[in-house]
Structure formats: C-alpha cells, structure tokens
Design a protein around this motif. Structure first.
Motif, PDB file in Angstrom:
ATOM      1  N   GLU A   1       0.809  -1.214   0.000  1.00 29.86           N
ATOM      2  CA  GLU A   1       0.000   0.000   0.000  1.00 29.86           C
ATOM      3  C   GLU A   1       0.846   1.269   0.000  1.00 29.86           C
ATOM      4  O   GLU A   1       0.350   2.356  -0.282  1.00 29.86           O
ATOM      5  CB  GLU A   1      -0.932   0.005   1.210  1.00 29.86           C
ATOM      6  CG  GLU A   1      -0.203   0.046   2.549  1.00 29.86           C
ATOM      7  CD  GLU A   1      -1.149   0.074   3.734  1.00 29.86           C
ATOM      8  OE1 GLU A   1      -2.377   0.088   3.508  1.00 29.86           O
ATOM      9  OE2 GLU A   1      -0.669   0.088   4.881  1.00 29.86           O
ATOM     10  N   LYS A   2       2.126   1.154   0.321  1.00 33.64           N
ATOM     11  CA  LYS A   2       3.019   2.302   0.348  1.00 33.64           C
ATOM     12  C   LYS A   2       3.726   2.518  -0.996  1.00 33.64           C
ATOM     13  O   LYS A   2       4.709   3.248  -1.086  1.00 33.64           O
ATOM     14  CB  LYS A   2       4.051   2.143   1.456  1.00 33.64           C
ATOM     15  CG  LYS A   2       3.437   2.153   2.855  1.00 33.64           C
ATOM     16  CD  LYS A   2       4.506   2.070   3.934  1.00 33.64           C
ATOM     17  CE  LYS A   2       3.890   2.134   5.325  1.00 33.64           C
ATOM     18  NZ  LYS A   2       4.910   2.056   6.398  1.00 33.64           N
ATOM     19  N   ASN A   3       3.213   1.823  -2.026  1.00 36.82           N
ATOM     20  CA  ASN A   3       3.756   1.951  -3.384  1.00 36.82           C
ATOM     21  C   ASN A   3       5.213   1.508  -3.481  1.00 36.82           C
ATOM     22  O   ASN A   3       5.968   1.999  -4.322  1.00 36.82           O
ATOM     23  CB  ASN A   3       3.615   3.389  -3.891  1.00 36.82           C
ATOM     24  CG  ASN A   3       2.171   3.795  -4.061  1.00 36.82           C
ATOM     25  OD1 ASN A   3       1.342   3.006  -4.522  1.00 36.82           O
ATOM     26  ND2 ASN A   3       1.845   5.013  -3.674  1.00 36.82           N
ATOM     27  N   ASP A   4       5.618   0.578  -2.598  1.00 40.59           N
ATOM     28  CA  ASP A   4       6.924  -0.044  -2.744  1.00 40.59           C
ATOM     29  C   ASP A   4       6.696  -1.544  -2.917  1.00 40.59           C
ATOM     30  O   ASP A   4       5.582  -1.975  -3.208  1.00 40.59           O
ATOM     31  CB  ASP A   4       7.835   0.275  -1.570  1.00 40.59           C
ATOM     32  CG  ASP A   4       7.213  -0.130  -0.233  1.00 40.59           C
ATOM     33  OD1 ASP A   4       6.142  -0.769  -0.241  1.00 40.59           O
ATOM     34  OD2 ASP A   4       7.787   0.189   0.821  1.00 40.59           O
ATOM     35  N   SER A   5       7.712  -2.334  -2.772  1.00 40.05           N
ATOM     36  CA  SER A   5       7.557  -3.773  -2.976  1.00 40.05           C
ATOM     37  C   SER A   5       8.360  -4.545  -1.948  1.00 40.05           C
ATOM     38  O   SER A   5       9.326  -4.040  -1.377  1.00 40.05           O
ATOM     39  CB  SER A   5       7.984  -4.167  -4.387  1.00 40.05           C
ATOM     40  OG  SER A   5       9.355  -3.869  -4.594  1.00 40.05           O
ATOM     41  N   ILE A   6       7.934  -5.779  -1.712  1.00 46.58           N
ATOM     42  CA  ILE A   6       8.621  -6.686  -0.809  1.00 46.58           C
ATOM     43  C   ILE A   6       8.729  -8.043  -1.490  1.00 46.58           C
ATOM     44  O   ILE A   6       8.046  -8.316  -2.479  1.00 46.58           O
ATOM     45  CB  ILE A   6       7.871  -6.828   0.539  1.00 46.58           C
ATOM     46  CG1 ILE A   6       6.406  -7.213   0.286  1.00 46.58           C
ATOM     47  CG2 ILE A   6       7.963  -5.571   1.355  1.00 46.58           C
ATOM     48  CD1 ILE A   6       5.621  -7.458   1.555  1.00 46.58           C
ATOM     49  N   SER A   7       9.590  -8.904  -0.951  1.00 45.34           N
ATOM     50  CA  SER A   7       9.772 -10.238  -1.512  1.00 45.34           C
ATOM     51  C   SER A   7       9.671 -11.289  -0.411  1.00 45.34           C
ATOM     52  O   SER A   7      10.105 -11.070   0.716  1.00 45.34           O
ATOM     53  CB  SER A   7      11.135 -10.360  -2.200  1.00 45.34           C
ATOM     54  OG  SER A   7      11.196  -9.535  -3.340  1.00 45.34           O
ATOM     55  N   ILE A   8       9.082 -12.422  -0.767  1.00 43.91           N
ATOM     56  CA  ILE A   8       9.061 -13.586   0.113  1.00 43.91           C
ATOM     57  C   ILE A   8      10.143 -14.525  -0.406  1.00 43.91           C
ATOM     58  O   ILE A   8       9.980 -15.146  -1.453  1.00 43.91           O
ATOM     59  CB  ILE A   8       7.693 -14.298   0.088  1.00 43.91           C
ATOM     60  CG1 ILE A   8       6.573 -13.335   0.493  1.00 43.91           C
ATOM     61  CG2 ILE A   8       7.707 -15.512   1.006  1.00 43.91           C
ATOM     62  CD1 ILE A   8       5.180 -13.923   0.342  1.00 43.91           C
ATOM     63  N   ASN A   9      11.248 -14.633   0.304  1.00 40.10           N
ATOM     64  CA  ASN A   9      12.364 -15.439  -0.177  1.00 40.10           C
ATOM     65  C   ASN A   9      12.348 -16.866   0.354  1.00 40.10           C
ATOM     66  O   ASN A   9      12.967 -17.754  -0.212  1.00 40.10           O
ATOM     67  CB  ASN A   9      13.680 -14.760   0.179  1.00 40.10           C
ATOM     68  CG  ASN A   9      13.817 -13.410  -0.506  1.00 40.10           C
ATOM     69  OD1 ASN A   9      13.594 -13.305  -1.705  1.00 40.10           O
ATOM     70  ND2 ASN A   9      14.148 -12.376   0.250  1.00 40.10           N
ATOM     71  N   SER A  10      11.661 -17.078   1.467  1.00 40.24           N
ATOM     72  CA  SER A  10      11.404 -18.428   1.973  1.00 40.24           C
ATOM     73  C   SER A  10      10.215 -18.328   2.915  1.00 40.24           C
ATOM     74  O   SER A  10       9.740 -17.239   3.218  1.00 40.24           O
ATOM     75  CB  SER A  10      12.633 -19.008   2.676  1.00 40.24           C
ATOM     76  OG  SER A  10      12.951 -18.269   3.846  1.00 40.24           O
ATOM     77  N   ARG A  11       9.733 -19.488   3.369  1.00 40.20           N
ATOM     78  CA  ARG A  11       8.550 -19.511   4.238  1.00 40.20           C
ATOM     79  C   ARG A  11       8.852 -20.400   5.445  1.00 40.20           C
ATOM     80  O   ARG A  11       8.149 -21.362   5.722  1.00 40.20           O
ATOM     81  CB  ARG A  11       7.330 -20.017   3.451  1.00 40.20           C
ATOM     82  CG  ARG A  11       7.060 -19.216   2.192  1.00 40.20           C
ATOM     83  CD  ARG A  11       5.837 -19.658   1.420  1.00 40.20           C
ATOM     84  NE  ARG A  11       5.901 -21.008   0.906  1.00 40.20           N
ATOM     85  CZ  ARG A  11       6.540 -21.386  -0.209  1.00 40.20           C
ATOM     86  NH1 ARG A  11       7.200 -20.479  -0.918  1.00 40.20           N
ATOM     87  NH2 ARG A  11       6.533 -22.646  -0.605  1.00 40.20           N
ATOM     88  N   TRP A  12       9.928 -20.019   6.151  1.00 38.47           N
ATOM     89  CA  TRP A  12      10.424 -20.821   7.268  1.00 38.47           C
ATOM     90  C   TRP A  12      10.260 -20.126   8.618  1.00 38.47           C
ATOM     91  O   TRP A  12       9.737 -20.701   9.566  1.00 38.47           O
ATOM     92  CB  TRP A  12      11.892 -21.173   7.031  1.00 38.47           C
ATOM     93  CG  TRP A  12      12.544 -21.909   8.164  1.00 38.47           C
ATOM     94  CD1 TRP A  12      13.462 -21.418   9.042  1.00 38.47           C
ATOM     95  CD2 TRP A  12      12.340 -23.275   8.541  1.00 38.47           C
ATOM     96  NE1 TRP A  12      13.846 -22.382   9.942  1.00 38.47           N
ATOM     97  CE2 TRP A  12      13.167 -23.538   9.668  1.00 38.47           C
ATOM     98  CE3 TRP A  12      11.531 -24.307   8.049  1.00 38.47           C
ATOM     99  CZ2 TRP A  12      13.216 -24.771  10.283  1.00 38.47           C
ATOM    100  CZ3 TRP A  12      11.579 -25.537   8.685  1.00 38.47           C
ATOM    101  CH2 TRP A  12      12.409 -25.762   9.777  1.00 38.47           C
ATOM    102  N   SER A  13      10.700 -18.878   8.708  1.00 39.22           N
ATOM    103  CA  SER A  13      10.613 -18.154   9.976  1.00 39.22           C
ATOM    104  C   SER A  13       9.180 -17.726  10.256  1.00 39.22           C
ATOM    105  O   SER A  13       8.327 -17.709   9.359  1.00 39.22           O
ATOM    106  CB  SER A  13      11.518 -16.924   9.946  1.00 39.22           C
ATOM    107  OG  SER A  13      10.975 -15.927   9.087  1.00 39.22           O
ATOM    108  N   ALA A  14       8.926 -17.353  11.505  1.00 43.18           N
ATOM    109  CA  ALA A  14       7.590 -16.898  11.886  1.00 43.18           C
ATOM    110  C   ALA A  14       7.176 -15.680  11.069  1.00 43.18           C
ATOM    111  O   ALA A  14       6.027 -15.574  10.614  1.00 43.18           O
ATOM    112  CB  ALA A  14       7.556 -16.576  13.377  1.00 43.18           C
ATOM    113  N   ALA A  15       8.095 -14.747  10.870  1.00 43.90           N
ATOM    114  CA  ALA A  15       7.774 -13.535  10.114  1.00 43.90           C
ATOM    115  C   ALA A  15       7.485 -13.857   8.655  1.00 43.90           C
ATOM    116  O   ALA A  15       6.549 -13.314   8.054  1.00 43.90           O
ATOM    117  CB  ALA A  15       8.936 -12.537  10.212  1.00 43.90           C
ATOM    118  N   GLU A  16       8.279 -14.752   8.060  1.00 43.52           N
ATOM    119  CA  GLU A  16       8.065 -15.129   6.658  1.00 43.52           C
ATOM    120  C   GLU A  16       6.723 -15.834   6.474  1.00 43.52           C
ATOM    121  O   GLU A  16       6.015 -15.593   5.491  1.00 43.52           O
ATOM    122  CB  GLU A  16       9.195 -16.045   6.192  1.00 43.52           C
ATOM    123  CG  GLU A  16      10.529 -15.357   6.030  1.00 43.52           C
ATOM    124  CD  GLU A  16      11.658 -16.333   5.835  1.00 43.52           C
ATOM    125  OE1 GLU A  16      12.694 -15.916   5.278  1.00 43.52           O
ATOM    126  OE2 GLU A  16      11.539 -17.515   6.241  1.00 43.52           O
TER     127      GLU A  16
END
Length: 310
Positions: free
Chosen positions: A52-67
């Motif tokens: 929503e802030k007009n930037d981007s993020i990436s999901i590099n793995s799905r292991w940690s709680a945050a991911e």
C-alpha cells in the motif's frame, strides 16, 4: 527452554520482528498458467509483491515466523480476489508429558483455510490441502510446495464458476509440515473430528511441479479404493500415467491416522523423478515445469468436480 526464557524470547521477537505493510494485489491473471506462475513467483521471491506504500517486498522463503506471517497475508489476498473468505486456524499441540512442556515449547502454528460453499444445502465437505512452509532458512520452496499451493488455488477458482456443487469444497494451507511432524495437518484433522462436518475425502498436494521425462505421471499415496478408482478413471481420460504408493511422509497421513479418508498426490517422486533440490536454496521458480503443473491441475479439478457433481 524454560517458561521464563520462552517469554523473554517471545517478547524480544515480537518487538524486533519487522512489521510489513499491507500487501496490494491489484488483479490476478485470468489465464491459468499465468496465474500459477504469479503464485509461485511471488511465493519464492522471483516476483516482488506490491504494498500500500507503493513499494515492494519479496518472500524469499517460508520458514521463519515472520516469513510465514507474510505468506499467509499474501494467500489471504489471493483467496479474497477469488471471491472467498480466508480464515485462520491457530493451534497448539502440547507434549504428551506435561513435565516436558516446561523444557520444550508445545508446537504452535497457524493453518489458513477457506470454503467454497455448495450450491444446495449440504454438510458434506471435500478438502484440498497443501503445506505452505518451506524446509529451512533461505529455501524458496518452488516445487516444495509452491506447486501444491498454485494447483489448489487454480482448481478452486475454476470450481467457483460451476453452477452446481453438491458438496462444500474446503481449501487448507498447512503450517509446519517441514518440521518433520506435520503439525498443521495433525491439528486440522483433530479440529475436523471435533466438528459435526461430514468429510467425504481429503486430497493433499505436495511436490507436484517436476517432470523430467515429460510424461505427466502422477503418484497417488495411500488412496482408498474409491479414491484410487476415481483418479485412475480421469487420468485415463486425460492420458496421464498414474500409480499408487504407500508413502506416508506428508500431510495426507495425518488425516488417515485420524480415521479420515485421505490421499496424497505428487509427482512421480517414488520413481525418482524429482529435482534433487528439495529443502535447499536451489528449489527455485525456474525448476517448475508449468506444463506438468497445468496437467496435474486438470486431473485434480476433474476428480473433485466429479465428486461434487454427485
């Protein structure tokens, strides 16, 4: 880890964990293969996700709680775009000995699910499941198990267009399959057994994006006779080779142990047709055979459609 130090760890983690902005998914592709490429691409960091802030993020793995939290938020957005309502199933599985809980934390996790309702009144459910976690730090998990997630989302989107559905179709994305215990599916099977829902069958998809010999072959894991006949019937119609195994190392087995009719569906893993990159940083987007994934999706769709057309 003692209760005191566990509490300190949780407080520190909650204060230090990055807070991600809200994910924005403007639209999803109408074409099935493009949709599946988007899903696996964005779940593995190959394709960035807008916020929503007009930037981007990436999901590099799905292991940690945050991911995993970020991954669930992403999947919730996709589910809503399909026109369904996402729900979270939070669970805690205590150790068998209460005294052990003082030393080892219970298994705590979060499954994500949604339901496509029947078009006529029914308390009967068909469940499609896939684990969403990956097998370690920096493991993108394209084939294991972005492929299963993409297959299910494609199939449920198409089922939503059917004019008649005699049964409800539930989609579940399981947590903690990769921790060696399949805690998410164990917890969900227990949850189902405490409800009054009538479960026709559970279809769990895992490792279904690799096909080195391009023969479209499918592995069925511990199917009941009725489910085996149904898959083999539609596989024959679609010219897809299919065989059965006694594999019990994924989420389907959690339901079988709980007395629920379930089957695992995979690539020809038992015959050695696999990438060799499972649980490694090499399990990336470019490994996925999207033609094979589309073929497997067609088979899964036809089988479930047959079940809910009854």
């Amino acid at each position: 880890m003692s209760r005191f130090f566990s509490l300190i760890f949780i407080l520190f983690f909650s204060c230090s964990t990055k807070e991600y902005p809200n994910i924005i998914i403007a639209e999803i592709p109408k074409n099935q293969m493009e949709f599946q490429k988007m899903i696996i691409g964005q779940l593995t960091g190959e394709i960035s996700i807008n916020t929503e802030k007009n930037d981007s993020i990436s999901i590099n793995s799905r292991w940690s709680a945050a991911e995993k939290t970020l991954s669930r938020e992403y999947l919730k957005q996709i589910i809503e775009k399909i026109g369904l309502e996402p729900e979270t199933h939070n669970y805690s599985i205590p150790n068998t000995n209460f005294g052990v809980d003082l030393l080892i934390e219970p298994l705590n996790g979060n499954n994500l699910y949604t339901t496509l309702p029947s078009t006529s009144e029914s308390n009967e459910y068909v469940i499609m499941g896939a684990h969403y976690d990956t097998g370690g730090k920096n493991v993108p998990g394209a084939i294991d198990n972005g492929s299963g997630i993409a297959l299910i989302l494609s199939a449920i989107r198409k089922m939503a267009e059917l004019k008649f559905r005699s049964k409800n179709v539930m989609v579940v994305f399981f947590d903690q399959e990769e921790e060696g215990v399949s805690a998410g599916s164990i917890a969900f099977a227990d949850y189902l057994n405490k409800t009054d829902l009538k479960i026709h069958s559970v279809h769990s998809f895992d490792l279904i994006g690799w096909d080195s010999d391009n023969n479209k072959e499918i592995e069925l894991e511990l199917p009941s006779k009725d489910i085996e006949r149904m898959y083999k019937k539609h596989a024959a119609l679609l010219n897809i080779p299919i065989y059965t195994t006694n594999t019990n190392s994924s989420d389907h087995y959690s339901f079988i142990k709980a007395g629920i009719n379930a089957v695992g569906i995979s690539q020809a893993y038992g015959k050695g047709d696999n990438s060799g990159k499972k649980d490694s940083p090499e399990d990336r987007y470019h490994l996925v055979n999207f033609e094979y994934l589309e073929s497997a999706t067609k088979l899964a769709y036809e089988v479930i459609k047959d079940i809910i057309d009854d």
